[in-house]
Design a protein around this motif. Structure first.
Motif, PDB file in Angstrom:
ATOM      1  N   MET A  89       0.840  -1.172   0.000  1.00  0.00           N
ATOM      2  CA  MET A  89       0.000   0.000   0.000  1.00  0.00           C
ATOM      3  C   MET A  89       0.892   1.244   0.000  1.00  0.00           C
ATOM      4  O   MET A  89       1.798   1.353   0.816  1.00  0.00           O
ATOM      5  CB  MET A  89      -0.892  -0.037   1.244  1.00  0.00           C
ATOM      6  N   GLN A  90       0.623   2.176  -0.915  1.00  0.00           N
ATOM      7  CA  GLN A  90       1.435   3.382  -1.005  1.00  0.00           C
ATOM      8  C   GLN A  90       0.589   4.630  -0.790  1.00  0.00           C
ATOM      9  O   GLN A  90      -0.615   4.634  -1.069  1.00  0.00           O
ATOM     10  CB  GLN A  90       2.103   3.471  -2.374  1.00  0.00           C
ATOM     11  N   PHE A  91       1.265   5.679  -0.309  1.00  0.00           N
ATOM     12  CA  PHE A  91       0.629   6.951  -0.016  1.00  0.00           C
ATOM     13  C   PHE A  91       1.482   8.065  -0.601  1.00  0.00           C
ATOM     14  O   PHE A  91       2.704   7.956  -0.653  1.00  0.00           O
ATOM     15  CB  PHE A  91       0.511   7.140   1.500  1.00  0.00           C
ATOM     16  N   SER A  92       0.834   9.137  -0.997  1.00  0.00           N
ATOM     17  CA  SER A  92       1.548  10.319  -1.467  1.00  0.00           C
ATOM     18  C   SER A  92       1.560  11.327  -0.322  1.00  0.00           C
ATOM     19  O   SER A  92       0.512  11.599   0.287  1.00  0.00           O
ATOM     20  CB  SER A  92       0.847  10.908  -2.693  1.00  0.00           C
ATOM     21  N   VAL A  93       2.734  11.860  -0.010  1.00  0.00           N
ATOM     22  CA  VAL A  93       2.865  12.740   1.148  1.00  0.00           C
ATOM     23  C   VAL A  93       3.671  14.002   0.831  1.00  0.00           C
ATOM     24  O   VAL A  93       4.521  14.014  -0.056  1.00  0.00           O
ATOM     25  CB  VAL A  93       3.535  12.032   2.351  1.00  0.00           C
ATOM     26  N   LYS A  94       3.362  15.022   1.604  1.00  0.00           N
ATOM     27  CA  LYS A  94       4.167  16.239   1.622  1.00  0.00           C
ATOM     28  C   LYS A  94       4.193  16.712   3.066  1.00  0.00           C
ATOM     29  O   LYS A  94       3.150  16.776   3.721  1.00  0.00           O
ATOM     30  CB  LYS A  94       3.561  17.326   0.728  1.00  0.00           C
ATOM     31  N   THR A  95       5.379  16.996   3.580  1.00  0.00           N
ATOM     32  CA  THR A  95       5.499  17.518   4.941  1.00  0.00           C
ATOM     33  C   THR A  95       5.976  18.961   4.878  1.00  0.00           C
ATOM     34  O   THR A  95       6.743  19.343   3.995  1.00  0.00           O
ATOM     35  CB  THR A  95       6.469  16.686   5.800  1.00  0.00           C
TER      36      THR A  95
END
Length: 98
Positions: A1-7
């Motif tokens: 399972m993959q997620f797209s992130v920005k911090t």
């Protein structure tokens, strides 16, 4: 399972924008509301589930979009079902940890 992130470091807090990877770049519309799940806001990096869990646990402000993302957050005890908003079948949840 993959997620797209920005911090983002926001006023000495870690802000996390996270969504299901398959939503990245899509527009969600319902009635007169349109939400753009843009690469600019959510798309700095694609991460696996273990990294997403660490980010969810360590972030003070979290903007989430997508079934997998919101479900994972609720499983971890971050947020509640009452805070989830559904737009055209896509769940959204915003968390501010105090």
């Amino acid at each position: 399972m993959q997620f797209s992130v920005k911090t983002v470091d926001y006023q000495k807090n870690l802000m996390l924008n996270i969504c299901d990877v398959d939503l990245l770049g899509k527009s969600i519309s319902q009635d007169k509301l349109t939400v753009n799940i843009s690469k600019n806001y959510y798309g700095d990096e694609i991460v696996e589930k273990d990294t997403a869990i660490k980010l969810l646990k360590n972030s003070s402000i979290i903007n989430m979009a997508g079934k997998e993302t919101v479900s994972l957050s609720l499983e971890l005890g971050i947020g509640s079902e009452n805070g989830v908003k559904i737009i055209s079948g896509v769940p959204f949840l915003i968390i501010f940890k105090m």
